[in-house]
Design an enzyme around this catalytic site. Structure first.
Site, PDB file in Angstrom:
ATOM      1  N   ASP A  56       1.564  79.639  38.976  1.00  0.00           N
ATOM      2  CA  ASP A  56       1.546  79.783  40.419  1.00  0.00           C
ATOM      3  C   ASP A  56       2.300  78.649  41.108  1.00  0.00           C
ATOM      4  O   ASP A  56       2.870  78.846  42.189  1.00  0.00           O
ATOM      5  CB  ASP A  56       0.102  79.842  40.923  1.00  0.00           C
ATOM      6  CG  ASP A  56      -0.566  81.165  40.576  1.00  0.00           C
ATOM      7  OD1 ASP A  56       0.122  82.064  40.057  1.00  0.00           O
ATOM      8  OD2 ASP A  56      -1.787  81.302  40.818  1.00  0.00           O
ATOM      9  N   THR A 171      -7.569  81.783  46.934  1.00  0.00           N
ATOM     10  CA  THR A 171      -8.034  81.567  45.557  1.00  0.00           C
ATOM     11  C   THR A 171      -7.589  80.210  45.022  1.00  0.00           C
ATOM     12  O   THR A 171      -7.702  79.947  43.822  1.00  0.00           O
ATOM     13  CB  THR A 171      -7.521  82.678  44.625  1.00  0.00           C
ATOM     14  OG1 THR A 171      -6.102  82.792  44.763  1.00  0.00           O
ATOM     15  CG2 THR A 171      -8.165  84.009  44.964  1.00  0.00           C
TER      16      THR A 171
END
Length: 285
Positions: A56, A171
């Site tokens: 990510d 998240t």
């Protein structure tokens, strides 16, 4: 089909996988550029997809590099968690075959625009994919952060800082601070206080169409504005951090078999048993 390949060259596994899969990608697409430095100006390239190798963090880096011209991203996961980058290297060729046969599903994600105002002047502006955070610093005294919504004072948070996150960022740091998980295609933000002194100060979800202003009343010498994990600047008492919806949208290719709740179930290690599981992308001859 034309693609660009991005990733972080400081990771040996990224360099290794890019070199290993380069010929595979070339069987299905023309590679316009491979940039593992994060320094190439991508505005000169007219591509159909950006293939991003890494986790990510690599996705955040690629989004910053693409700036206002966001390309649909095929995210190849080489990281540990990978909420965004969830396509495995062995699935990549099958996905490229599907792309040759027809449009791939692409989900647009909210991005934010953050501007730092100091003495009435702009000190800079940034595109945000995950979150804008005001974080405390030494000597770690209680930090008071004003939150203004559409120029109306909402509250003053006392604690270790404040996070304003997108659904994608819900998240990340916000989740660690006790914030809720927002579905990634929502047009909303979550405001999460960090270790609030008042227990009634809980995370709030609000519309992305509002203008948010954050002011630190008593900044410490190292109170920091942090955007997508990058330290931007130390904050002064009169600084104003202004956040609003950005015009560009982050575009992520949704691979068949990779549903939103499957990602949450697998990445967060949710317990329980499922009756069936969705198979990965099939190998297409």
């Amino acid at each position: 089909m034309k693609v660009i390949i991005l990733g972080y060259g400081g990771r040996p596994d990224v360099v290794r996988e890019v070199n290993r899969l380069k010929s595979t990608i070339e069987r299905h697409a023309e590679i316009l550029v491979i940039d593992l430095t994060g320094e190439v100006d991508l505005s000169q390239y007219q591509a159909d997809f950006a293939i991003v190798f890494g986790g990510d963090g690599s996705i955040l880096r690629a989004a910053r590099q693409m700036g206002n011209r966001q390309l649909p991203v095929i995210a190849v996961n080489l990281g540990r968690l990978g909420f965004l980058a969830d396509i495995s290297p062995h699935e990549l060729e099958a996905l490229l075959v599907l792309a040759e046969r027809g449009p791939l599903p692409v989900i647009d994600h909210l991005m934010l625009h953050c501007e730092l105002k100091r003495d009435g002047e702009s000190c800079g502006s940034w595109l945000v994919l995950n979150e804008v955070a005001i974080l405390n610093g030494p000597p770690f005294s209680l930090l008071d952060v004003e939150l203004w919504v559409d120029h109306d004072l909402a509250t003053v948070y006392s604690g270790d800082g404040l996070i304003l996150a997108t659904p994608v960022g819900s998240t990340a740091h916000s989740l660690s601070a006790g914030g809720p998980i927002l579905r990634k295609d929502l047009d909303a933000v979550v405001i999460s206080p960090i270790s609030p002194h008042t227990l009634s100060n809980r995370p709030v979800v609000d519309s992305a169409d509002r203008t948010y202003e954050l002011r630190v009343l008593n900044p410490q010498p190292n109170t920091m504005l942090v955007i997508d994990g990058q330290a931007i600047d130390t904050l002064r008492g009169e600084d104003c951090v202004r956040v609003r919806r950005a015009e560009p949208r982050f575009q992520l290719v949704s691979a068949p078999g990779h549903s939103y709740y499957r990602t949450l179930r697998e990445k967060l290690g949710w317990g329980g048993h499922t009756r069936s599981s969705v198979p990965p992308i099939p190998n297409i001859p």
